[in-house]
Design an enzyme around this catalytic site. Sequence first.
Site, PDB file in Angstrom:
ATOM      1  N   ASN A 183       0.863  -1.152  -0.004  1.00 22.13           N
ATOM      2  CA  ASN A 183      -0.057   0.036  -0.115  1.00 22.13           C
ATOM      3  C   ASN A 183       0.851   1.184   0.185  1.00 22.13           C
ATOM      4  O   ASN A 183       0.563   1.981   0.550  1.00 22.13           O
ATOM      5  CB  ASN A 183      -0.962  -0.222   1.227  1.00 22.13           C
ATOM      6  CG  ASN A 183      -2.129   0.808   1.014  1.00 22.13           C
ATOM      7  OD1 ASN A 183      -2.652   1.439   1.641  1.00 22.13           O
ATOM      8  ND2 ASN A 183      -2.878   0.098  -0.047  1.00 22.13           N
ATOM      9  N   LEU A 233      -1.501   3.471   3.670  1.00 23.13           N
ATOM     10  CA  LEU A 233      -1.305   4.657   3.258  1.00 23.13           C
ATOM     11  C   LEU A 233      -1.910   5.186   1.944  1.00 23.13           C
ATOM     12  O   LEU A 233      -2.468   6.010   1.666  1.00 23.13           O
ATOM     13  CB  LEU A 233       0.397   4.742   2.980  1.00 23.13           C
ATOM     14  CG  LEU A 233       0.701   6.208   2.404  1.00 23.13           C
ATOM     15  CD1 LEU A 233       0.499   7.101   3.481  1.00 23.13           C
ATOM     16  CD2 LEU A 233       2.354   5.840   2.386  1.00 23.13           C
ATOM     17  N   HIS A 234      -1.770   4.200   1.073  1.00 28.00           N
ATOM     18  CA  HIS A 234      -2.542   4.486  -0.546  1.00 28.00           C
ATOM     19  C   HIS A 234      -3.888   4.453  -0.295  1.00 28.00           C
ATOM     20  O   HIS A 234      -4.700   5.242  -0.992  1.00 28.00           O
ATOM     21  CB  HIS A 234      -2.068   3.172  -1.568  1.00 28.00           C
ATOM     22  CG  HIS A 234      -2.406   3.548  -2.805  1.00 28.00           C
ATOM     23  ND1 HIS A 234      -3.550   2.913  -3.497  1.00 28.00           N
ATOM     24  CD2 HIS A 234      -1.812   4.254  -3.808  1.00 28.00           C
ATOM     25  CE1 HIS A 234      -3.426   3.507  -4.678  1.00 28.00           C
ATOM     26  NE2 HIS A 234      -2.391   3.912  -4.825  1.00 28.00           N
ATOM     27  N   CYS A 235      -4.451   3.723   0.642  1.00 29.45           N
ATOM     28  CA  CYS A 235      -6.097   4.060   0.813  1.00 29.45           C
ATOM     29  C   CYS A 235      -6.545   5.579   1.287  1.00 29.45           C
ATOM     30  O   CYS A 235      -7.673   5.759   0.830  1.00 29.45           O
ATOM     31  CB  CYS A 235      -6.454   2.960   1.927  1.00 29.45           C
ATOM     32  SG  CYS A 235      -6.195   1.401   1.638  1.00 29.45           S
ATOM     33  N   ALA A 236      -5.648   5.965   1.859  1.00 24.82           N
ATOM     34  CA  ALA A 236      -5.823   7.223   2.512  1.00 24.82           C
ATOM     35  C   ALA A 236      -5.509   8.585   1.432  1.00 24.82           C
ATOM     36  O   ALA A 236      -5.496   9.695   1.803  1.00 24.82           O
ATOM     37  CB  ALA A 236      -5.116   7.718   3.774  1.00 24.82           C
TER      38      ALA A 236
END
Length: 373
Positions: A183, A233-236
């Site tokens: 992520n 991280l990438h989700c946010a």
Amino acid sequence: SQRQMRLLDFGFNAWGLKFAADKDNLVTLQLSNAELLHNCRNCRDFILEGGSVDTDGQGTLLTTTRCLCSPNRNGGKSKAELNTLLHNYLGVNHVLWLDFGALEGDDTDSHIDTLARMAPHDTIIYISDGGEGNGQGEELRLMASQLRSFRTAAGNPFNLVELPLPDPIYDEEGNRLPATYANYLITPTHLFVPVYGQPMKDDLAVKTLQSIFTGHEAVCVDCRHYLRQHGSLHCATMQLPAELCQLLRAAGAAADFGYHRRTQMIQFLVAAPCSGSGKTTLTCALLAALKRRGQDPCSFKSGPDYIDPMFHRAVLGVESHNLDLFFSAPETVRALYAQAAAGHGAAVCEGAMGFYDGLGGVSERSSAWEVAD
């Protein structure tokens, strides 16, 4: 035809109707109706989350069957039907479907950005099974086996790079959380890597990713708090096209020169070569940022124009000012600017519409160049 950046407004239903999302799904539409976003294409008939697809930018896209084929997302459409939609909306012509791979605690139905990512030079980065037994470990082993069977659009095998699997992390109730190093986030200059307070595995993940993204500076981000919301991280984050990144970098660079020595005030002039380029969006973003930083900004519009200033007012809560170069002499405009800006810590002026903007040294009535002069 001329290449043009376009915003695609895909549908969102809270990861397959898991949560209420009726208002979330209308955010882009409302911003478009308010003319804060431009050139939007309505794609809301297709449920597509950012973390559910990953692409190499060359026509190949990686996704998972569990997510895109979910009956609660796209009515159980077949891979062939979804391939057509992905081609029509995103222009991809080679779609790779992962049928395996699932993390305990994941509520996205196997978003690809938690499992495997595309990288330069026909590379796929994926998470290992961590030596775990049944359940998650078996799913990840089957995923790795399927990745080995994938071929590029040219028919060649991919370069596969394995990331470590973080040690299990649990919430207060003893439920496992979906920690993953896949992520990570890539920007034009930096590599942001999620870490979880596990020095050996964190370090291995960073070094592995650095070996692939050699021109990027690595930044570690502790994502243990993100995990409590079952993401990382990438989700946010949200990706932005390179053209818009360049525009925002230019705005950031302008901050270095925006401090006017004579007036002791930060000053910005926003201009673009055509109408609909996003000047109002960037102006409102600058005003909001300056306001948050306590700069007490004031706003101007090269006009006459009584539409865009409405959005300035919505951000600041006070009236914007028209710099009317059509009917007023330059001396009058300068006096109005000086009077309205007095006592403020910053001023942002949005240039006039259309071809008047960004003409360099060619002075035109009501041009952004004349305002700057």
